[in-house]
Write a protein that holds these residues in place. Structure first.
Motif, PDB file in Angstrom:
ATOM      1  N   PHE A  79     -22.177 -11.894 -29.939  1.00 59.93           N
ATOM      2  CA  PHE A  79     -21.408 -11.124 -29.155  1.00 59.93           C
ATOM      3  C   PHE A  79     -20.149 -12.407 -28.779  1.00 59.93           C
ATOM      4  CE2 PHE A  79     -25.193 -13.791 -27.009  1.00 59.93           C
ATOM      5  CZ  PHE A  79     -24.762 -14.533 -25.795  1.00 59.93           C
ATOM      6  N   SER A  80     -18.980 -11.580 -27.769  1.00 61.08           N
ATOM      7  CA  SER A  80     -18.404 -12.224 -27.181  1.00 61.08           C
ATOM      8  C   SER A  80     -18.608 -12.785 -25.407  1.00 61.08           C
ATOM      9  CB  SER A  80     -16.731 -12.349 -26.833  1.00 61.08           C
ATOM     10  OG  SER A  80     -16.552 -12.073 -29.070  1.00 61.08           O
ATOM     11  N   ALA A  81     -18.466 -13.927 -25.537  1.00 62.78           N
ATOM     12  CA  ALA A  81     -18.233 -14.052 -23.740  1.00 62.78           C
ATOM     13  C   ALA A  81     -17.919 -13.953 -22.410  1.00 62.78           C
ATOM     14  CB  ALA A  81     -19.722 -15.341 -23.864  1.00 62.78           C
ATOM     15  N   ILE A  82     -17.445 -13.940 -21.010  1.00 67.30           N
ATOM     16  CA  ILE A  82     -16.453 -14.266 -21.071  1.00 67.30           C
ATOM     17  C   ILE A  82     -17.361 -14.844 -19.041  1.00 67.30           C
ATOM     18  CG2 ILE A  82     -15.105 -13.582 -19.195  1.00 67.30           C
ATOM     19  CD1 ILE A  82     -13.913 -11.633 -21.444  1.00 67.30           C
ATOM     20  N   GLY A  83     -16.883 -15.848 -18.818  1.00 64.21           N
ATOM     21  CA  GLY A  83     -18.095 -16.841 -17.830  1.00 64.21           C
ATOM     22  C   GLY A  83     -17.078 -16.727 -16.640  1.00 64.21           C
ATOM     23  N   LEU A  84     -17.236 -16.278 -15.380  1.00 63.35           N
ATOM     24  CA  LEU A  84     -16.506 -16.712 -14.727  1.00 63.35           C
ATOM     25  C   LEU A  84     -16.805 -18.065 -13.772  1.00 63.35           C
ATOM     26  CD1 LEU A  84     -15.748 -13.826 -14.712  1.00 63.35           C
ATOM     27  CD2 LEU A  84     -14.914 -13.330 -13.472  1.00 63.35           C
ATOM     28  N   SER A  85     -16.258 -18.813 -13.379  1.00 62.30           N
ATOM     29  CA  SER A  85     -16.907 -19.670 -11.990  1.00 62.30           C
ATOM     30  C   SER A  85     -18.115 -20.600 -12.601  1.00 62.30           C
ATOM     31  CB  SER A  85     -16.322 -20.045 -11.137  1.00 62.30           C
ATOM     32  OG  SER A  85     -16.177 -21.217 -10.253  1.00 62.30           O
ATOM     33  N   GLN A  86     -18.533 -20.483 -12.311  1.00 60.18           N
ATOM     34  CA  GLN A  86     -19.936 -20.926 -12.298  1.00 60.18           C
ATOM     35  C   GLN A  86     -20.690 -20.095 -13.972  1.00 60.18           C
ATOM     36  OE1 GLN A  86     -22.918 -22.215  -9.358  1.00 60.18           O
ATOM     37  NE2 GLN A  86     -24.578 -20.779 -10.104  1.00 60.18           N
ATOM     38  N   GLY A  87     -20.943 -19.221 -14.174  1.00 57.96           N
ATOM     39  CA  GLY A  87     -20.926 -18.254 -14.590  1.00 57.96           C
ATOM     40  C   GLY A  87     -20.620 -18.941 -16.382  1.00 57.96           C
ATOM     41  N   THR A  88     -19.505 -19.666 -16.393  1.00 57.71           N
ATOM     42  CA  THR A  88     -19.330 -20.130 -17.662  1.00 57.71           C
ATOM     43  C   THR A  88     -19.669 -21.851 -18.140  1.00 57.71           C
ATOM     44  OG1 THR A  88     -17.814 -22.363 -16.124  1.00 57.71           O
ATOM     45  CG2 THR A  88     -17.068 -20.573 -16.678  1.00 57.71           C
ATOM     46  N   LEU A  89     -21.235 -22.196 -17.325  1.00 53.29           N
ATOM     47  CA  LEU A  89     -21.715 -23.354 -16.847  1.00 53.29           C
ATOM     48  C   LEU A  89     -22.592 -22.783 -17.719  1.00 53.29           C
ATOM     49  CD1 LEU A  89     -21.283 -26.029 -14.357  1.00 53.29           C
ATOM     50  CD2 LEU A  89     -20.595 -26.329 -16.755  1.00 53.29           C
ATOM     51  N   VAL A  90     -23.333 -21.674 -17.794  1.00 50.77           N
ATOM     52  CA  VAL A  90     -24.289 -20.944 -18.328  1.00 50.77           C
ATOM     53  C   VAL A  90     -24.349 -19.841 -19.489  1.00 50.77           C
ATOM     54  CG1 VAL A  90     -25.802 -18.653 -17.554  1.00 50.77           C
ATOM     55  CG2 VAL A  90     -25.360 -20.025 -15.525  1.00 50.77           C
ATOM     56  N   ILE A  91     -22.917 -20.286 -19.472  1.00 53.85           N
ATOM     57  CA  ILE A  91     -22.562 -20.041 -21.226  1.00 53.85           C
ATOM     58  C   ILE A  91     -22.848 -20.712 -21.918  1.00 53.85           C
ATOM     59  CG2 ILE A  91     -20.853 -18.107 -22.801  1.00 53.85           C
ATOM     60  CD1 ILE A  91     -20.568 -16.353 -20.026  1.00 53.85           C
ATOM     61  N   ARG A  92     -21.822 -21.824 -21.284  1.00 51.64           N
ATOM     62  CA  ARG A  92     -21.776 -22.711 -21.887  1.00 51.64           C
ATOM     63  C   ARG A  92     -23.621 -23.841 -22.154  1.00 51.64           C
ATOM     64  NH1 ARG A  92     -19.177 -29.000 -20.545  1.00 51.64           N
ATOM     65  NH2 ARG A  92     -20.327 -30.173 -22.100  1.00 51.64           N
ATOM     66  N   GLY A  93     -24.161 -23.543 -21.742  1.00 49.67           N
ATOM     67  CA  GLY A  93     -25.006 -24.010 -21.287  1.00 49.67           C
ATOM     68  C   GLY A  93     -26.330 -23.309 -22.488  1.00 49.67           C
ATOM     69  N   TYR A  94     -25.804 -21.227 -22.166  1.00 51.69           N
ATOM     70  CA  TYR A  94     -26.913 -21.261 -24.059  1.00 51.69           C
ATOM     71  C   TYR A  94     -25.809 -21.419 -25.310  1.00 51.69           C
ATOM     72  CZ  TYR A  94     -27.680 -17.054 -27.014  1.00 51.69           C
ATOM     73  OH  TYR A  94     -28.324 -16.022 -27.485  1.00 51.69           O
ATOM     74  N   ILE A  95     -25.368 -21.558 -24.854  1.00 54.31           N
ATOM     75  CA  ILE A  95     -24.191 -22.100 -26.386  1.00 54.31           C
ATOM     76  C   ILE A  95     -25.094 -23.219 -26.992  1.00 54.31           C
ATOM     77  CG2 ILE A  95     -22.301 -22.900 -27.683  1.00 54.31           C
ATOM     78  CD1 ILE A  95     -20.462 -20.685 -25.622  1.00 54.31           C
ATOM     79  N   GLU A  96     -24.943 -23.968 -25.495  1.00 50.13           N
ATOM     80  CA  GLU A  96     -24.918 -25.672 -26.077  1.00 50.13           C
ATOM     81  C   GLU A  96     -27.251 -25.873 -26.585  1.00 50.13           C
ATOM     82  OE1 GLU A  96     -23.697 -28.869 -25.183  1.00 50.13           O
ATOM     83  OE2 GLU A  96     -21.937 -27.562 -24.012  1.00 50.13           O
ATOM     84  N   ARG A  97     -27.617 -24.956 -26.033  1.00 51.04           N
ATOM     85  CA  ARG A  97     -29.072 -25.249 -26.323  1.00 51.04           C
ATOM     86  C   ARG A  97     -29.623 -23.640 -26.731  1.00 51.04           C
ATOM     87  NH1 ARG A  97     -31.806 -24.967 -20.012  1.00 51.04           N
ATOM     88  NH2 ARG A  97     -33.486 -24.866 -21.207  1.00 51.04           N
ATOM     89  N   PHE A  98     -29.255 -22.607 -27.503  1.00 53.73           N
ATOM     90  CA  PHE A  98     -30.005 -22.075 -28.336  1.00 53.73           C
ATOM     91  C   PHE A  98     -29.011 -21.265 -28.884  1.00 53.73           C
ATOM     92  CE2 PHE A  98     -31.614 -21.676 -23.419  1.00 53.73           C
ATOM     93  CZ  PHE A  98     -33.477 -21.686 -23.582  1.00 53.73           C
ATOM     94  N   ASN A  99     -28.146 -20.126 -28.475  1.00 58.22           N
ATOM     95  CA  ASN A  99     -26.944 -19.899 -29.136  1.00 58.22           C
ATOM     96  C   ASN A  99     -27.638 -19.233 -30.795  1.00 58.22           C
ATOM     97  OD1 ASN A  99     -24.076 -19.651 -29.409  1.00 58.22           O
ATOM     98  ND2 ASN A  99     -23.788 -20.897 -31.241  1.00 58.22           N
ATOM     99  N   ASP A 100     -28.465 -17.873 -29.912  1.00 55.51           N
ATOM    100  CA  ASP A 100     -29.599 -17.208 -31.161  1.00 55.51           C
ATOM    101  C   ASP A 100     -29.506 -15.940 -30.091  1.00 55.51           C
ATOM    102  OD1 ASP A 100     -30.463 -16.197 -33.309  1.00 55.51           O
ATOM    103  OD2 ASP A 100     -32.275 -17.456 -32.688  1.00 55.51           O
TER     104      ASP A 100
END
Length: 321
Positions: free
Chosen positions: A140-161
């Motif tokens: 999927f594509s992801a759009i993060g707003l403020s704190q949500g950007t770090l949630v998405i970044r954390g998902y990408i680095e730790r999981f991304n599956d």
């Protein structure tokens, strides 16, 4: 920090969508739109997000028909009308499945957990929701707003599956925050603000606060680098500033993004420095030297893959109005 899709003004004020405690209903399917109608609605959608429509086009142009996932900011909720409207319209405009993944299963829980669920747990919750949604199984594509950007970044680095292909980060504290929310040490109340930050500094890095206050997990106070590296349980790991067994995997996953678009608000008063939205940050020792993103240690050493993305032409920085 508190970024609402319904916020007004360019100053980044803490204006959130009205709280309601009900499940949102799926939007009715709309008739096929003309190119002009689609363009007008894209502009309206971009205005709601407080970014320019060309930034959205850049973020999703390589995504094809991939689904779209939103992550909201502090104090907002996927169940709030503004956030729900933006999520629904984005799917209608792009002709794809779209969803907002928050920090809880209802509005009060989602909003409260944005403050009192630590960032590691927020990332794990996001990952569990992604993996439970069969429509996201191919990425999927992801759009993060403020704190949500770090949630998405954390998902990408730790999981991304399943994997994130394009990531649009809007006014996010990606490189950390140097002070309390809405507490800018360079303003006219700078002295008091800095004192307040100093007072909370030691407590912010305590085990109790790190485990229960999300915003403490990305607090990075210049001059307190030793305490930050020793006790912050979230951001130093994403930045690969500390040794850990998954460092190589974190870098590989982040560098795998097809497109990274970073949006910074010109007049942001919520996060300090506002340039953190572009991965720019102070040096470790003081508030005096704000380094552009490509002069930070993380970029120069390519600690988590940002330089790799930039060199490949996969990252873009932009300012919102």
């Amino acid at each position: 920090m508190c970024r609402s899709a319904g916020a007004r003004g360019a100053g980044g004020g803490r204006t959130c969508t009205r709280i309601v405690a009900r499940q949102r209903q799926p939007a009715a399917r709309e008739p096929r739109q003309s190119r002009e109608e689609r363009s007008e609605r894209l502009s309206a959608w971009a205005k709601a997000l407080r970014v320019k429509d060309d930034m959205i086009k850049v973020a999703v142009r390589k995504a094809g028909s991939l689904p779209l996932v939103f992550a909201h900011g502090m104090g907002d909720s996927c169940f709030n009308p503004g956030m729900a409207q933006v999520t629904d319209f984005s799917g209608q405009y792009l002709g794809v499945y779209s969803t907002c993944i928050g920090d809880g299963d209802n509005q009060p829980e989602d909003t409260t957990n944005g403050f009192f669920m630590n960032m590691n747990k927020q990332v794990e919750h996001f990952a569990a929701k992604v993996r439970a949604d069969a429509k996201l199984s191919k990425g999927f594509s992801a759009i993060g707003l403020s704190q949500g950007t770090l949630v998405i970044r954390g998902y990408i680095e730790r999981f991304n599956d399943p994997p994130v292909h394009g990531f649009l980060s809007i006014n996010g504290p990606l490189a950390g925050t140097a002070s309390l929310p809405r507490c800018n040490p360079e303003g006219w109340v700078g002295y008091l603000c800095k004192k307040a930050t100093d007072l909370v500094g030691d407590a912010a890095y305590s085990a109790l606060i790190q485990d229960h206050i999300a915003q403490a997990n990305f607090l990075k106070i210049p001059g307190e680098n030793e305490a930050y590296l020793a006790s912050n349980t979230f951001l130093p790991f994403l930045n690969n500033e500390v040794d850990h067994k998954d460092a190589t995997s974190y870098k590989t996953r982040f560098a795998s993004l097809s497109r990274l678009v970073l949006v910074k608000a010109k007049k942001d008063t919520m996060i300090f420095p506002r340039e953190t939205a572009w991965f720019a940050y102070f040096d470790d020792e003081s508030f005096e030297h704000l380094l552009p993103f490509n002069q930070t240690k993380a970029y120069v050493s390519d600690a988590f893959g940002l330089r790799t993305l930039a060199k490949a032409g996969s990252s873009t920085g932009a300012q919102s109005f």
